[in-house]
Design a protein around this motif. Structure first.
Motif, PDB file in Angstrom:
ATOM      1  N   LYS A  94     -32.842  89.494  20.263  1.00  0.00           N
ATOM      2  CA  LYS A  94     -33.058  89.050  21.718  1.00  0.00           C
ATOM      3  C   LYS A  94     -33.338  89.953  22.615  1.00  0.00           C
ATOM      4  O   LYS A  94     -33.783  89.446  23.796  1.00  0.00           O
ATOM      5  CB  LYS A  94     -31.667  88.495  22.229  1.00  0.00           C
ATOM      6  CG  LYS A  94     -31.162  86.934  21.881  1.00  0.00           C
ATOM      7  CD  LYS A  94     -29.941  86.391  22.425  1.00  0.00           C
ATOM      8  CE  LYS A  94     -29.882  86.299  23.947  1.00  0.00           C
ATOM      9  NZ  LYS A  94     -30.783  84.947  24.411  1.00  0.00           N
ATOM     10  N   ARG A 140     -30.955  91.874  24.042  1.00  0.00           N
ATOM     11  CA  ARG A 140     -29.791  91.289  24.878  1.00  0.00           C
ATOM     12  C   ARG A 140     -28.891  92.604  25.359  1.00  0.00           C
ATOM     13  O   ARG A 140     -28.562  93.473  24.442  1.00  0.00           O
ATOM     14  CB  ARG A 140     -28.725  90.302  24.705  1.00  0.00           C
ATOM     15  CG  ARG A 140     -27.834  89.913  25.180  1.00  0.00           C
ATOM     16  CD  ARG A 140     -27.534  88.524  24.652  1.00  0.00           C
ATOM     17  NE  ARG A 140     -26.226  87.975  25.361  1.00  0.00           N
ATOM     18  CZ  ARG A 140     -25.884  86.875  25.583  1.00  0.00           C
ATOM     19  NH1 ARG A 140     -26.915  85.757  25.248  1.00  0.00           N
ATOM     20  NH2 ARG A 140     -24.983  86.394  26.214  1.00  0.00           N
ATOM     21  N   SER A 172     -28.270  81.677  23.081  1.00  0.00           N
ATOM     22  CA  SER A 172     -29.474  80.768  23.088  1.00  0.00           C
ATOM     23  C   SER A 172     -30.535  81.549  22.397  1.00  0.00           C
ATOM     24  O   SER A 172     -30.585  83.009  22.438  1.00  0.00           O
ATOM     25  CB  SER A 172     -29.910  80.548  24.439  1.00  0.00           C
ATOM     26  OG  SER A 172     -29.974  81.674  25.165  1.00  0.00           O
ATOM     27  N   ASN A 192     -33.892  82.449  22.763  1.00  0.00           N
ATOM     28  CA  ASN A 192     -34.905  83.098  23.351  1.00  0.00           C
ATOM     29  C   ASN A 192     -34.809  84.627  23.623  1.00  0.00           C
ATOM     30  O   ASN A 192     -33.686  85.106  23.603  1.00  0.00           O
ATOM     31  CB  ASN A 192     -34.726  82.657  24.862  1.00  0.00           C
ATOM     32  CG  ASN A 192     -33.522  82.824  25.673  1.00  0.00           C
ATOM     33  OD1 ASN A 192     -32.487  82.114  25.124  1.00  0.00           O
ATOM     34  ND2 ASN A 192     -33.349  83.383  26.668  1.00  0.00           N
ATOM     35  N   SER A 194     -34.355  79.177  28.126  1.00  0.00           N
ATOM     36  CA  SER A 194     -34.002  78.917  26.556  1.00  0.00           C
ATOM     37  C   SER A 194     -34.775  78.024  25.959  1.00  0.00           C
ATOM     38  O   SER A 194     -35.556  77.090  26.503  1.00  0.00           O
ATOM     39  CB  SER A 194     -32.539  78.150  26.780  1.00  0.00           C
ATOM     40  OG  SER A 194     -31.590  79.114  27.344  1.00  0.00           O
TER      41      SER A 194
HETATM   42 MG    MG Z   1     -28.783  82.285  27.321  1.00  0.00          MG
END
Ligand code: MG
Ligand code: TXA
Length: 340
Positions: free
Chosen positions: A53, A55, A140, A142, A148
């Protein structure tokens, strides 16, 4: 890495579950948006989700389960929490609970002493978790900062080559992420709006529930409570501008040829824009939330598109979740008609 495509057939789900058992990442459908699944109890697998991700490590992950017992193994379930689980699970509600010491990796919680749990209303997701035999993390699916994914094609666009597989169950039905409620604090607090509303939650608990996403609550307390709130979210690369349905006539005059419009079917008909690219948000607020991310992604990938104008919904029910995601995508930019 080769990303395998799976259907929801029993043999495909079995194969996808096996990848999860082997510590791989597999995207899975839920009724809200697609998630990135990995064994929540395997730190190496969880790390792969953050990598895929892109993230930030301090933004914690949701733990997705197929039965309440799996939550009881990891967290403390108060009577209040039990009540919400009984009433809204399976469904679009994520519940934040204090964890049992040492039971959940700090990688999952972002170092907090709480964790977020959800039991989704999607048969394939729950079968996948059951077959894997373990709770799975489920952010999610994405790339961090993008809208998303509401179809397997969206997931493919962001994740191809980065994860081991995708389970395709067609377009999701809700289209915006689950409501997040924090029960680790003295008064139940909504950290993210979704299909389960503040009114429904207050009614179920017979006490008032704080909505920390309302503008008033944010002004009172500038530090975001959900770690995810501080990051830019749901943002296409192209500029997004919200508009009020009352301003449709003025918007029509202001549009340039390369601008595009996402609006409810009826309002697109009123606008009557021959030659302008448009995306229908359907007939109602329900369809609109289902269509928002798909419309944003569609136009974001088109080279000839300049500005994406999106109609705001009434601030009730799912409309609140829609407007919340939209204003994030738009960086709060609203179309203001010229005076006179
Ligand atoms: Mg999310
Ligand atoms: O509908 C959904 O919830 C989807 C589907 C796939 O289940 N999942 C999803 O996950 O939206 P994610 O990770 O993209 O969003 C979870 C949000 C993030 O904003 C995160 O910061 C917040 O929940 N969160 C997770 N654990 C938390 C915790 N312990 N305390 C506060 N916020 C937390």
């Amino acid at each position: 890495m080769e990303t395998k495509k799976f259907t929801t057939s029993p043999s495909d789900l079995q194969a996808a579950a096996q990848l999860i058992q082997q510590g791989q990442v597999v995207a899975f459908p839920t009724e809200t948006v697609y998630g990135l699944g990995a064994n929540a109890l395997d730190e190496t697998a969880v790390q792969k989700v953050f990598t895929a991700k892109g993230r930030p490590a301090d933004n914690p992950l949701i733990i997705t389960v197929d039965q309440i017992d799996q939550v009881a193994d990891l967290a403390l379930i108060s009577p209040t929490a039990r009540q919400l689980m009984n009433q809204f699970w399976p469904g679009s509600l994520t519940i934040i609970l204090p964890i049992q010491t040492g039971k959940v990796s700090p990688l999952v919680t972002g170092g907090l002493d709480t964790a977020a749990f959800r039991l989704p209303d999607n048969q394939a997701a729950r079968e996948l978790i059951r077959l894997a035999g373990t709770p799975i993390v489920g952010p999610s699916a994405n790339t961090s900062g993008k809208p998303s994914p509401t179809t397997a094609a969206h997931v493919w666009h962001d994740m191809e080559g980065k994860i081991a597989g995708i389970v395709d169950d067609g377009p999701t039905t809700v289209g915006v992420e689950s409501t997040v409620i924090d029960l680790s604090v003295s008064q139940p607090t909504i950290l993210r709006t979704g299909a389960v509303t503040q009114e429904e939650l207050s009614q179920a608990l017979n006490q008032s529930v704080i909505d920390a996403t309302s503008t008033r609550a944010l002004a009172d307390n500038q530090t975001p409570k959900a770690p995810g709130m501080k990051y830019r979210h749901y943002a296409p690369d192209k500029p997004v501008v919200m508009f009020d349905p009352l301003d449709i006539a003025e918007l029509k005059l202001a549009l340039k040829p390369a601008d595009v419009v996402l609006a409810l079917e009826d309002d697109l008909n009123i606008l009557a824009l021959p030659g302008q690219q448009t995306w229908s948000l359907g007939l109602s607020m329900m369809n609109a939330s289902e269509q928002l991310f798909a419309g944003l992604r569609y136009f974001d990938d088109r080279a000839n598109v300049q500005t994406i104008y999106v109609e705001r919904m009434p601030e009730i029910g799912l409309g609140r979740a829609f407007n919340n995601r939209l204003s994030k995508a738009a960086g709060n930019q609203l179309f203001i008609p010229k005076e006179g």
